[in-house]
Design an enzyme around this catalytic site. Sequence first.
Site, PDB file in Angstrom:
ATOM      1  CE  LYS A 123       4.406   1.619  -3.859  1.00 19.05           C
ATOM      2  NZ  LYS A 123       4.887   2.976  -4.052  1.00 19.05           N
ATOM      3  CG  LEU A 166       2.791   6.696  -1.601  1.00 15.59           C
ATOM      4  CD1 LEU A 166       4.145   6.524  -0.953  1.00 15.59           C
ATOM      5  CD2 LEU A 166       2.409   8.167  -1.598  1.00 15.59           C
ATOM      6  N   GLY A 167       1.284   4.929  -5.867  1.00 12.79           N
ATOM      7  CA  GLY A 167       1.613   4.738  -7.273  1.00 12.79           C
ATOM      8  C   GLY A 167       0.950   3.526  -7.890  1.00 12.79           C
ATOM      9  CD1 TRP A 168      -0.291   4.953 -12.107  1.00 12.89           C
ATOM     10  CD2 TRP A 168      -1.966   3.505 -11.788  1.00 12.89           C
ATOM     11  NE1 TRP A 168      -1.469   5.620 -12.323  1.00 12.89           N
ATOM     12  CE2 TRP A 168      -2.510   4.756 -12.145  1.00 12.89           C
ATOM     13  CE3 TRP A 168      -2.819   2.438 -11.541  1.00 12.89           C
ATOM     14  CZ2 TRP A 168      -3.880   4.970 -12.250  1.00 12.89           C
ATOM     15  CZ3 TRP A 168      -4.186   2.638 -11.650  1.00 12.89           C
ATOM     16  CH2 TRP A 168      -4.705   3.889 -12.005  1.00 12.89           C
ATOM     17  CB  ILE A 169       0.986  -2.059  -8.195  1.00 12.85           C
ATOM     18  CG1 ILE A 169       1.155  -1.135  -6.987  1.00 12.85           C
ATOM     19  CG2 ILE A 169       1.719  -3.370  -7.975  1.00 12.85           C
ATOM     20  CD1 ILE A 169       0.491  -1.633  -5.722  1.00 12.85           C
ATOM     21  CG  ASP A 176      -0.840   1.901   4.334  1.00  9.55           C
ATOM     22  OD1 ASP A 176      -1.913   2.146   4.919  1.00  9.55           O
ATOM     23  OD2 ASP A 176      -0.774   1.704   3.104  1.00  9.55           O
ATOM     24  CB  ALA A 178      -3.860  -2.745  -7.512  1.00  9.02           C
TER      25      ALA A 178
END
Length: 307
Positions: free
Chosen positions: A169, A150-153, A275, A146
Site C-alpha cells: 500500500k 489514501l493510496g494505490w494498492i 472508515d 485498486a
Amino acid sequence: MTTSCVRPGCAGRIMGTGYCDTCGHRHIEPRGTPATPPPVVVEESPGPPRVHAVAGAGELDQHALVVLPEVPEPDDVLLVEDPRPPTEGRRCGADGCGMLIGVGYGGQPARATGRCPRCGTPYSFLPQLARGDLVAGHYRVLGCLARGGLGWIHLAEDTRAEGHRVVLKSQIDAGGALARRTAVEERRSLTDLHHPDIVRIITYADHRPPGGTSTGYLVMDYIGGRSLQQLFDADADDKARVFHGRPRLDHVLSYGCKILGALEYMHERGLLYCDMKPANVIHFGRAVKVIDLGAVRAIGDRASAYV
C-alpha cells in the site's frame, strides 16, 4: 417445538432463542402448549466441549457465534489494467496548503500530474510501481489491485516464500507533505496490531526506483476472499451458493460481533478506525478480516486531515 417461521412469506427457521434466523420475528408458542426447550448436543472430545446450535442456527464457534459459511479464494485476481487518478481530487497538504489538486476545470479532464496552482508544489497521482518491480529486494509486483482512499494498492509475491502473496500500500501522491505525514502515522500505529480479525501488517519497506525518489510501502497479508459489499450485492444465485439459501440474521450477528471485537481491540490501543464500511471487511474461508487501515488515527487527534 415448531421450527419454521410463521411470518407470511418468510422461509426462515426459529432459533433456540425463539427468534427467526431470517426476519427476526419472535415466535410465540400457542397458549396451553408447554414450550419444550430444544436439546443441546455436546460432542465428547479431548478439548473443550463443542456445543452445536439447534433449531436452524448451525454450528457455533468458541465465542458462541454461528460459524460462517465457506468463501473460497477466487481462482483469478482481477488487476487494474489502466490505473487512473482519483476523480474527486485531493488536498495539496504541502506546508498546510489546502488547495484542491487533481481536478478538471472548464470541462477538461483531471490531470494525473502537475503543480498546485496555489503554492506550486509538484504532485503525481500515478502508481509508483509497475509489474515486475522488486521492492525491498524480494517483493515482486504483480500489478495494481485498486486505489484506496489514501493510496494505490498493489499485489506482489514474496520471492523468499514461494506462493505467498502480499499487498503493498503506497500513497497516491507519495511526494506530498500530507502523504509523508500520513505514512509516518500509519507506520507507528499499524505495525503493532495483532488481532485475528484485522489484516496483518508484515513490515514497512522503502523503495527507490532508478532515477526516482524513495517511497514507503506498508506490506500486508493478501486476503483472498470477497468483501461484505460484494457478498450482499451479489445476485440471488450467487448468494445461495455461499449461504446455502440467503444470508441469515445469525450470519449478520457473527459479522457484527467480529467487527466490533476488532474495533474494541483498536480502541484499547488508543486508535480509531474511521472508515468502517462493508467494502473494508473481507470474508475468506470461514473468517473475516478488517482491511484498509489507512484512515486509522489516534484517539484525540484533531490535527490530521479528514479522510
